[in-house]
Scaffold this motif. Structure first.
Motif, PDB file in Angstrom:
ATOM      1  N   MET A  12       0.894  -1.284  -0.040  1.00  0.00           N
ATOM      2  CA  MET A  12      -0.014  -0.137   0.083  1.00  0.00           C
ATOM      3  C   MET A  12       0.955   1.458  -0.150  1.00  0.00           C
ATOM      4  O   MET A  12       1.700   1.367   0.927  1.00  0.00           O
ATOM      5  CB  MET A  12      -1.089  -0.036   1.226  1.00  0.00           C
ATOM      6  CG  MET A  12      -1.861   1.125   1.251  1.00  0.00           C
ATOM      7  SD  MET A  12      -2.956   1.068   2.806  1.00  0.00           S
ATOM      8  CE  MET A  12      -4.018  -0.286   2.454  1.00  0.00           C
ATOM      9  N   SER A  13       0.781   2.206  -0.933  1.00  0.00           N
ATOM     10  CA  SER A  13       1.554   3.402  -0.951  1.00  0.00           C
ATOM     11  C   SER A  13       1.239   4.464   0.164  1.00  0.00           C
ATOM     12  O   SER A  13      -0.076   4.498   0.473  1.00  0.00           O
ATOM     13  CB  SER A  13       1.350   3.962  -2.291  1.00  0.00           C
ATOM     14  OG  SER A  13      -0.139   4.307  -2.600  1.00  0.00           O
ATOM     15  N   GLU A  14       2.007   4.947   0.765  1.00  0.00           N
ATOM     16  CA  GLU A  14       1.927   5.945   1.618  1.00  0.00           C
ATOM     17  C   GLU A  14       1.297   7.159   1.319  1.00  0.00           C
ATOM     18  O   GLU A  14       1.949   7.557   0.079  1.00  0.00           O
ATOM     19  CB  GLU A  14       3.182   6.347   2.536  1.00  0.00           C
ATOM     20  CG  GLU A  14       3.448   5.064   3.451  1.00  0.00           C
ATOM     21  CD  GLU A  14       2.556   4.908   4.605  1.00  0.00           C
ATOM     22  OE1 GLU A  14       1.649   5.797   5.137  1.00  0.00           O
ATOM     23  OE2 GLU A  14       2.256   3.592   5.196  1.00  0.00           O
ATOM     24  N   PRO A  15       0.369   7.883   1.815  1.00  0.00           N
ATOM     25  CA  PRO A  15      -0.160   9.297   1.357  1.00  0.00           C
ATOM     26  C   PRO A  15       1.246  10.407   1.564  1.00  0.00           C
ATOM     27  O   PRO A  15       1.712  10.303   2.300  1.00  0.00           O
ATOM     28  CB  PRO A  15      -1.245   9.604   2.091  1.00  0.00           C
ATOM     29  CG  PRO A  15      -1.227   8.785   3.376  1.00  0.00           C
ATOM     30  CD  PRO A  15      -0.425   7.619   2.858  1.00  0.00           C
ATOM     31  N   ASP A  16       1.139  11.403   0.548  1.00  0.00           N
ATOM     32  CA  ASP A  16       1.987  12.427   0.927  1.00  0.00           C
ATOM     33  C   ASP A  16       1.471  13.321   1.668  1.00  0.00           C
ATOM     34  O   ASP A  16       0.461  14.196   1.701  1.00  0.00           O
ATOM     35  CB  ASP A  16       2.302  13.179  -0.536  1.00  0.00           C
ATOM     36  CG  ASP A  16       3.454  14.167  -0.318  1.00  0.00           C
ATOM     37  OD1 ASP A  16       3.781  14.499   0.624  1.00  0.00           O
ATOM     38  OD2 ASP A  16       3.647  14.853  -1.555  1.00  0.00           O
ATOM     39  N   LEU A  17       2.041  13.242   3.063  1.00  0.00           N
ATOM     40  CA  LEU A  17       1.642  13.979   4.081  1.00  0.00           C
ATOM     41  C   LEU A  17       1.837  15.440   4.098  1.00  0.00           C
ATOM     42  O   LEU A  17       1.192  16.416   4.836  1.00  0.00           O
ATOM     43  CB  LEU A  17       2.198  13.498   5.648  1.00  0.00           C
ATOM     44  CG  LEU A  17       1.907  12.294   5.609  1.00  0.00           C
ATOM     45  CD1 LEU A  17       2.410  11.957   7.437  1.00  0.00           C
ATOM     46  CD2 LEU A  17       0.453  12.152   6.063  1.00  0.00           C
ATOM     47  N   ASN A  18       2.907  15.919   2.953  1.00  0.00           N
ATOM     48  CA  ASN A  18       2.960  17.231   2.847  1.00  0.00           C
ATOM     49  C   ASN A  18       1.740  18.086   2.073  1.00  0.00           C
ATOM     50  O   ASN A  18       1.327  19.019   2.122  1.00  0.00           O
ATOM     51  CB  ASN A  18       3.960  17.477   1.689  1.00  0.00           C
ATOM     52  CG  ASN A  18       5.419  17.310   2.401  1.00  0.00           C
ATOM     53  OD1 ASN A  18       5.547  17.758   3.513  1.00  0.00           O
ATOM     54  ND2 ASN A  18       6.194  16.756   1.680  1.00  0.00           N
ATOM     55  N   LEU A  19       0.564  17.224   1.602  1.00  0.00           N
ATOM     56  CA  LEU A  19      -0.334  17.331   0.983  1.00  0.00           C
ATOM     57  C   LEU A  19      -1.444  18.196   2.024  1.00  0.00           C
ATOM     58  O   LEU A  19      -2.384  18.863   1.889  1.00  0.00           O
ATOM     59  CB  LEU A  19      -1.212  16.475   0.461  1.00  0.00           C
ATOM     60  CG  LEU A  19      -0.551  15.926  -1.185  1.00  0.00           C
ATOM     61  CD1 LEU A  19      -1.385  14.684  -1.598  1.00  0.00           C
ATOM     62  CD2 LEU A  19      -0.651  17.413  -2.052  1.00  0.00           C
ATOM     63  N   LEU A  20      -1.206  17.822   3.440  1.00  0.00           N
ATOM     64  CA  LEU A  20      -2.140  18.218   4.291  1.00  0.00           C
ATOM     65  C   LEU A  20      -1.841  19.716   4.473  1.00  0.00           C
ATOM     66  O   LEU A  20      -2.809  20.501   4.934  1.00  0.00           O
ATOM     67  CB  LEU A  20      -1.807  17.599   5.737  1.00  0.00           C
ATOM     68  CG  LEU A  20      -2.494  16.387   6.126  1.00  0.00           C
ATOM     69  CD1 LEU A  20      -2.121  15.754   7.420  1.00  0.00           C
ATOM     70  CD2 LEU A  20      -4.142  16.438   6.154  1.00  0.00           C
ATOM     71  N   ILE A  21      -0.559  20.253   4.653  1.00  0.00           N
ATOM     72  CA  ILE A  21      -0.445  21.689   4.678  1.00  0.00           C
ATOM     73  C   ILE A  21      -1.170  22.557   3.579  1.00  0.00           C
ATOM     74  O   ILE A  21      -1.621  23.590   3.913  1.00  0.00           O
ATOM     75  CB  ILE A  21       1.134  21.789   4.686  1.00  0.00           C
ATOM     76  CG1 ILE A  21       1.951  21.236   5.995  1.00  0.00           C
ATOM     77  CG2 ILE A  21       1.292  23.448   4.664  1.00  0.00           C
ATOM     78  CD1 ILE A  21       3.223  21.260   6.053  1.00  0.00           C
ATOM     79  N   ALA A  22      -1.063  21.960   2.200  1.00  0.00           N
ATOM     80  CA  ALA A  22      -1.653  22.568   1.131  1.00  0.00           C
ATOM     81  C   ALA A  22      -2.968  22.462   1.277  1.00  0.00           C
ATOM     82  O   ALA A  22      -3.868  23.598   1.007  1.00  0.00           O
ATOM     83  CB  ALA A  22      -1.147  22.021  -0.184  1.00  0.00           C
ATOM     84  N   LEU A  23      -3.701  21.581   1.914  1.00  0.00           N
ATOM     85  CA  LEU A  23      -5.074  21.096   1.982  1.00  0.00           C
ATOM     86  C   LEU A  23      -5.599  22.451   3.129  1.00  0.00           C
ATOM     87  O   LEU A  23      -6.732  22.999   2.706  1.00  0.00           O
ATOM     88  CB  LEU A  23      -5.452  19.934   2.386  1.00  0.00           C
ATOM     89  CG  LEU A  23      -6.923  19.433   2.759  1.00  0.00           C
ATOM     90  CD1 LEU A  23      -7.821  19.820   1.500  1.00  0.00           C
ATOM     91  CD2 LEU A  23      -7.101  18.189   3.239  1.00  0.00           C
ATOM     92  N   ASP A  24      -4.744  22.482   4.150  1.00  0.00           N
ATOM     93  CA  ASP A  24      -5.510  23.136   5.223  1.00  0.00           C
ATOM     94  C   ASP A  24      -5.292  24.952   4.562  1.00  0.00           C
ATOM     95  O   ASP A  24      -6.277  25.714   4.922  1.00  0.00           O
ATOM     96  CB  ASP A  24      -4.169  23.179   6.505  1.00  0.00           C
ATOM     97  CG  ASP A  24      -4.676  24.397   7.506  1.00  0.00           C
ATOM     98  OD1 ASP A  24      -5.771  24.619   7.780  1.00  0.00           O
ATOM     99  OD2 ASP A  24      -3.542  25.038   7.862  1.00  0.00           O
TER     100      ASP A  24
END
Length: 309
Positions: free
Chosen positions: A1-13
């Motif tokens: 299972m590929s891990e999500p890119d947690l950097n996207l959380l900052i952009a999402l916020d």
């Protein structure tokens, strides 16, 4: 299972906070095209458009609305995990700005003393007071405000609340007004004069009117103004009677010798009304922040010194 890119959380916020690709790009120091590509990745990851055009602006989808607070909290917790821990902040060098949402009456009664208390311990900390146009917890949830001060009302179960003091309403008239110069202020005499009421929502009646009605009396509200300072100003220049919190009149002069002569007269209401509890409220993500905890303690100390709980 590929891990999500947690950097996207900052952009999402950032995207959900600004509801704008350009605004989120400025917030994160990115180009608009880079943020647009990130939004495309977020749409794929969440299987939702997140932002859709409505006329000339972008609006959040229902899914984005549901994710907004979770994204904000996740980013805050991630930053807290990675921030170096300190057992005790160095208040002498601490640089931080706190936004406090409060009405004009609180600012006039307590702000000067609170600012002095903060500056005495942390000279580089700044306070920004923000008006309360309406009662909502959105400013706390979204991180726009660090503290909200006032009467608790529909703030949501997650918001932390601490009582600061109990307040009561008093009548205020100009110096020389008949109610200030002749005899006891009875309910009949109180109701006989015109009144000015402070209400952000334009309401002209309240608990005082209920209490008067129980005695078969009714007051005449001549004017409604948006704040307690405005009500005082009107009463000072007319024969109208203002209704303001007692705490508003308890602000100590910064210099007793330079204090202006009294231009108003305050009196206890001739009818019984319930006291109101003034509280400070904050979002749980700031619960364990040592500097925020220090500020809350200062607010409580300053308020209870002027008005006991």
């Amino acid at each position: 299972m590929s891990e999500p890119d947690l950097n996207l959380l900052i952009a999402l916020d950032a995207l959900l906070t600004d509801a704008s690709v350009a605004g989120a790009a400025r917030r994160l120091g990115l180009s608009a095209s880079a943020m647009s590509r990130t939004l495309t990745r977020l749409r794929t990851a969440t299987d939702d458009p997140l932002l859709v055009r409505a006329g000339r602006r972008m609006v959040l989808t229902p899914c984005a609305e549901a994710l907004r607070e979770r994204a904000r909290n996740a980013v805050h917790e991630a930053r807290a995990v990675l921030r170096p821990s300190a057992s005790e902040p160095d208040f002498a060098t601490l640089q931080r700005t706190f936004t406090i949402r409060a009405n004009d009456g609180f600012v006039e009664a307590f702000a000067a003393t609170l600012i002095a208390a903060v500056s005495a311990e942390a000279p580089l900390v700044r306070l920004r007071f923000m008006p309360k146009a309406e009662k909502t917890s959105a400013h706390l949830r979204e991180g726009v405000a660090d503290l909200e001060i006032g009467v608790v009302s529909d703030m949501g179960p997650e918001v932390r609340v601490q009582a600061l003091f109990r307040d009561r309403f008093v009548g205020v008239v100009r110096k020389g007004h008949p109610l200030a110069t002749t005899g006891e202020v009875t309910a009949e005499r109180y109701a006989a004069f015109g009144h000015v009421v402070a209400s952000r929502r334009g309401r002209s009646s309240g608990p005082v009117d209920v209490a008067l009605a129980a005695l078969g009396l009714e007051r005449t509200v001549v004017a409604v103004v948006p704040s307690f300072p405005a009500a005082i100003a009107v009463a000072r220049a007319s024969d109208l009677v203002a209704l303001v919190p007692g705490s508003y009149l308890n602000a100590p002069p910064q210099n007793q010798e330079d204090a202006p002569p009294a231009t108003t007269y305050a009196f206890e209401l001739p009818v019984a009304t319930e006291r109101i509890t003034i509280s400070q409220m904050w979002h749980p993500r700031l619960e364990l922040d040592p500097v925020h905890r220090w500020l809350r303690e200062l607010v409580r100390t300053v308020c209870r010194r002027q008005v006991p709980l």
